[in-house]
Design a protein around this motif. Structure first.
Motif, short mmCIF file in Angstrom:
data_model
loop_
_atom_site.label_atom_id
_atom_site.label_comp_id
_atom_site.label_asym_id
_atom_site.label_seq_id
_atom_site.Cartn_x
_atom_site.Cartn_y
_atom_site.Cartn_z
N ARG A 146 40.43 89.67 39.82
CA ARG A 146 41.05 88.74 38.89
C ARG A 146 42.48 88.41 39.36
O ARG A 146 42.90 87.25 39.33
CB ARG A 146 41.08 89.39 37.50
N TYR A 147 43.20 89.43 39.80
CA TYR A 147 44.57 89.23 40.31
C TYR A 147 44.54 88.28 41.52
O TYR A 147 45.35 87.35 41.60
CB TYR A 147 45.17 90.58 40.69
N LEU A 175 52.64 85.29 49.88
CA LEU A 175 51.84 84.05 49.84
C LEU A 175 52.23 83.11 50.98
O LEU A 175 51.40 82.39 51.52
CB LEU A 175 52.04 83.34 48.50
N HIS A 184 54.87 89.43 46.37
CA HIS A 184 53.66 88.64 46.59
C HIS A 184 53.93 87.15 46.58
O HIS A 184 53.18 86.38 47.17
CB HIS A 184 52.56 89.07 45.62
N LYS A 225 43.88 84.72 40.41
CA LYS A 225 45.05 84.13 39.75
C LYS A 225 46.20 83.89 40.73
O LYS A 225 47.00 82.98 40.54
CB LYS A 225 45.51 85.02 38.61
N LEU A 226 46.25 84.73 41.76
CA LEU A 226 47.30 84.54 42.76
C LEU A 226 46.96 83.32 43.62
O LEU A 226 47.83 82.74 44.26
CB LEU A 226 47.39 85.81 43.63
N GLY A 227 45.68 82.95 43.60
CA GLY A 227 45.25 81.78 44.35
C GLY A 227 44.84 82.11 45.78
O GLY A 227 44.97 81.28 46.67
#
Lengths: 138, 215
Positions: free
Chosen positions: B126-127, B95, B91, B130-132
């Motif tokens: 939520r993931y 990204l 990931h 947080k990963l943006g």
């Protein structure tokens, strides 16, 4: 002939100079290079090849201040994992890092690598230090 | 002097063999010959495997089916949020793909969780936060375990139940799907060089005439 003699002396001096590294330096290099291998196997997937972490999921290892402030706890973080909210590089993280029960010597090596890579410069973290720190884990 | 001339001639010939046209990406997956009658003539055509219909839920609790991806080029992968091994690497690399194409409404990324019991919709949301990632470019898909495992085979991927050590074993490939739902490339998601190639290939694919024409 004279030139050759000077050259030979110069080479000799260089060789002596190179072999004159202190025991501390040699130990540091040994820890650091072995530590980079431990890092690749145990840490790199999550923390990244440049210690960059992953967004707000996984903290980076580039925050020298955080590492210095928590120096005595770093060994425990590796051995017992880390849970709860922490602030690294000005950002909050609260996911869990899994425990990794590796030998104290490996912890010392990988910590020497991490705390002297990615812009950090904290010197050797010795086996002795790690063993002491592990006794005081919270 | 003679040798030099021979050298120059050979070099010229080699250069003449370089093609300037951009090559199309291959079509992967199983092929079946299909015989049809068109205008009274019997024609044999090759039919390529396509991703079959499906129904999953994304991180916003929206239902996502194959129709949600009509007219879109997309990349698929399989992961789970608590994966300590290859997923963070995958990931981190995905990204890059996301950042490159996030403003393209005809592009999507779908990541199927293979641990639906833990990775509920709120956990996926939520993931994602947080990963943006935001918006609708990258969907994290939740579904019945059986459905996810079944569709992984259509993407030529292998995922399986937890092994005795409690670990999930899964492939770390990124699969490129075209607007006709055919597989056009598979890339090792843990290898930055392969992911760079994926980004190049997506651009090549977008420029293919039958991708531009497809709605």
């Amino acid at each position: 002939m004279k030139l050759k003699a000077i050259g030979a002396i110069a080479i000799l001096l260089i060789v002596i100079g190179a072999s004159c590294q202190s025991d501390d330096q040699i130990e540091f290099k040994r820890y650091y290079s072995a530590g980079s291998l431990v890092y690749q196997q145990h840490c790199q997937n999550c923390h990244g090849d440049k210690g960059q972490g992953l967004s707000s999921l996984i903290p980076p290892l580039t925050d020298s201040t955080y590492l210095k402030n928590n120096k005595a706890a770093l060994a425990c973080f590796i051995k017992n994992g880390l849970k709860g909210k922490i602030t690294v590089a000005g950002r909050a993280f609260d996911d869990e890092m899994q425990a990794d029960d590796i030998a104290p010597l490996e912890i010392a090596k990988v910590l020497t690598y991490v705390t002297n890579s990615f812009g950090n410069k904290m010197g050797t973290i010795t086996l002795q230090q790690v063993q002491n720190d592990l006794k005081n884990c919270k | 002097m003679r040798n030099l001339w021979i050298g120059i001639i050979i070099l010229t010939l080699f250069n003449a063999c370089k093609s300037n046209t951009k090559t199309a990406l291959p079509i992967l997956g199983y092929k079946t010959p299909v015989t049809k009658t068109v205008n009274g003539k019997t024609v044999t055509d090759t039919e390529y495997a396509t991703i079959p219909p499906f129904k999953f839920v994304n991180q916003y609790a929206d239902t996502i089916t194959e129709k949600s991806l009509d007219g879109k080029i997309y990349v698929a992968d399989f992961f789970f949020t608590t994966c300590p091994s290859i997923c963070p690497v995958m990931h981190r690399n995905m990204l890059k793909v996301y950042k490159e194409f996030k403003d393209d409404n005809n592009f999507r990324i779908i990541s199927h969780t293979i641990d639906p019991k833990y990775d509920t919709v709120p956990v996926l949301k939520r993931y994602a936060d947080k990963l943006g990632i935001a918006g609708n470019t990258w969907w994290l898909l939740h579904g019945e375990k059986g459905d996810t495992y079944k569709i992984s085979k259509s993407y030529l991927q292998s995922v399986s139940e937890k092994n005795p050590k409690g670990e999930y074993i899964h492939d770390g490939f990124f699969i490129l799907i075209d607007k006709q739902k055919r597989i056009r490339g598979t890339y090792e998601g843990t290898d930055p060089a392969e992911v760079t190639k994926l980004i190049t290939d997506i651009k090549t694919l977008k420029a293919e005439p039958d991708q531009i024409a497809a709605k």
